[in-house]
Design an enzyme around this catalytic site. Structure first.
Site, PDB file in Angstrom:
ATOM      1  N   ALA A  91     -14.501 -42.916  42.206  1.00 46.42           N
ATOM      2  CA  ALA A  91     -13.757 -43.392  41.031  1.00 46.42           C
ATOM      3  C   ALA A  91     -13.418 -42.217  40.128  1.00 46.42           C
ATOM      4  O   ALA A  91     -14.027 -41.144  40.217  1.00 46.42           O
ATOM      5  CB  ALA A  91     -14.566 -44.434  40.264  1.00 46.42           C
ATOM      6  N   GLY A 130     -17.021 -56.473  25.715  1.00 45.08           N
ATOM      7  CA  GLY A 130     -17.623 -56.672  24.401  1.00 45.08           C
ATOM      8  C   GLY A 130     -17.780 -55.386  23.617  1.00 45.08           C
ATOM      9  O   GLY A 130     -17.807 -55.404  22.378  1.00 45.08           O
ATOM     10  N   GLU A 134     -12.627 -49.899  28.598  1.00 45.23           N
ATOM     11  CA  GLU A 134     -12.356 -49.442  29.962  1.00 45.23           C
ATOM     12  C   GLU A 134     -11.907 -50.566  30.890  1.00 45.23           C
ATOM     13  O   GLU A 134     -12.542 -51.617  30.977  1.00 45.23           O
ATOM     14  CB  GLU A 134     -13.593 -48.781  30.556  1.00 45.23           C
ATOM     15  CG  GLU A 134     -13.349 -48.188  31.942  1.00 45.23           C
ATOM     16  CD  GLU A 134     -14.553 -47.427  32.462  1.00 45.23           C
ATOM     17  OE1 GLU A 134     -14.371 -46.550  33.313  1.00 45.23           O
ATOM     18  OE2 GLU A 134     -15.676 -47.710  32.016  1.00 45.23           O
ATOM     19  N   GLU A 157     -17.294 -29.498  36.191  1.00 43.42           N
ATOM     20  CA  GLU A 157     -17.541 -30.742  35.467  1.00 43.42           C
ATOM     21  C   GLU A 157     -18.972 -31.233  35.628  1.00 43.42           C
ATOM     22  O   GLU A 157     -19.313 -32.337  35.208  1.00 43.42           O
ATOM     23  CB  GLU A 157     -16.565 -31.821  35.952  1.00 43.42           C
ATOM     24  CG  GLU A 157     -15.104 -31.476  35.682  1.00 43.42           C
ATOM     25  CD  GLU A 157     -14.147 -32.516  36.230  1.00 43.42           C
ATOM     26  OE1 GLU A 157     -14.614 -33.563  36.744  1.00 43.42           O
ATOM     27  OE2 GLU A 157     -12.926 -32.291  36.153  1.00 43.42           O
TER      28      GLU A 157
END
Length: 205
Positions: A91, A130, A134, A157
């Site tokens: 992802a 809530g 994203e 990273e």
């Protein structure tokens, strides 16, 4: 009392303040919203993480009937007293000007060292609406898993990603025994278990 026939639509934003501007951006919102019973509700204050949109892809090899999976450290899981090295799918955040499909292909190479052939969208969903903005665009991508192994990620990273393969049966076992505990991977595995035969037909396998 019977359920209302319509869903409320009105939201009044009274104030918005950026309270954190680091790796995650957090806004403090003061607002009111319409209620089911009618009229506007009381003023409420909520902190919301501005995370942006992401894309995730289940890397599936239909010939070997296995998926390319990754494992990496997650500080949120560590703070929640969960196993912090989590079994996941590939992802990444969708950067400005990028498509979700392009992110899937880029991240597959960076995080897992494989190239995606056919790419099919599964669904879009919000992770934790809530408290976070994203949204995930979830895909399944066809790969050759024969070379999927080793350590990957962008060193600059701080990525330290272990790559390996799991058969569909192994993934089902991991799901049923609680070895998978993040929502994106759970949804992806469940989708594959329900749609594998149809996917093979679409891909001519």
């Amino acid at each position: 009392m019977p359920l209302p026939d319509t869903t409320p639509t009105r939201v009044e934003l009274l104030a918005r303040e950026r309270v954190a501007n680091g790796y995650c951006k957090v806004d403090k919102l003061t607002l009111r919203h319409e209620q089911y019973a009618g009229g506007m509700g009381p003023e409420i204050v909520r902190e919301v993480v501005e995370r942006g949109n992401a894309a995730a892809v289940l890397l599936y090899d239909p010939v070997r009937e296995c998926c390319v999976m990754i494992e990496q450290f997650r500080p949120g899981a560590w703070l929640a007293d969960q196993a912090p090295w989590m079994l996941e799918i590939v992802a990444g955040i969708i950067e400005p000007g990028e498509t979700a499909e392009a992110v899937c292909r880029r991240e597959a190479e960076e995080e897992a060292g494989v190239r995606i052939g056919e790419l099919q969208k599964i669904m879009s969903y919000m992770v934790t609406p809530g408290v976070c903005t994203e949204t995930i665009d979830l895909f399944v991508g066809r790969v050759d898993a024969s070379e999927a192994h080793g350590l990957h990620g962008v060193a600059a990273e701080g990525e330290d990603i272990r790559v390996f393969t799991m058969t569909v049966d192994e993934l089902q076992w991991a799901l049923e025994t609680g070895k998978v505990n993040n929502v994106t991977t759970i949804i992806a595995i469940q989708w594959l278990l329900l749609n594998r035969d149809r996917l093979h037909q679409q891909w001519g396998c």
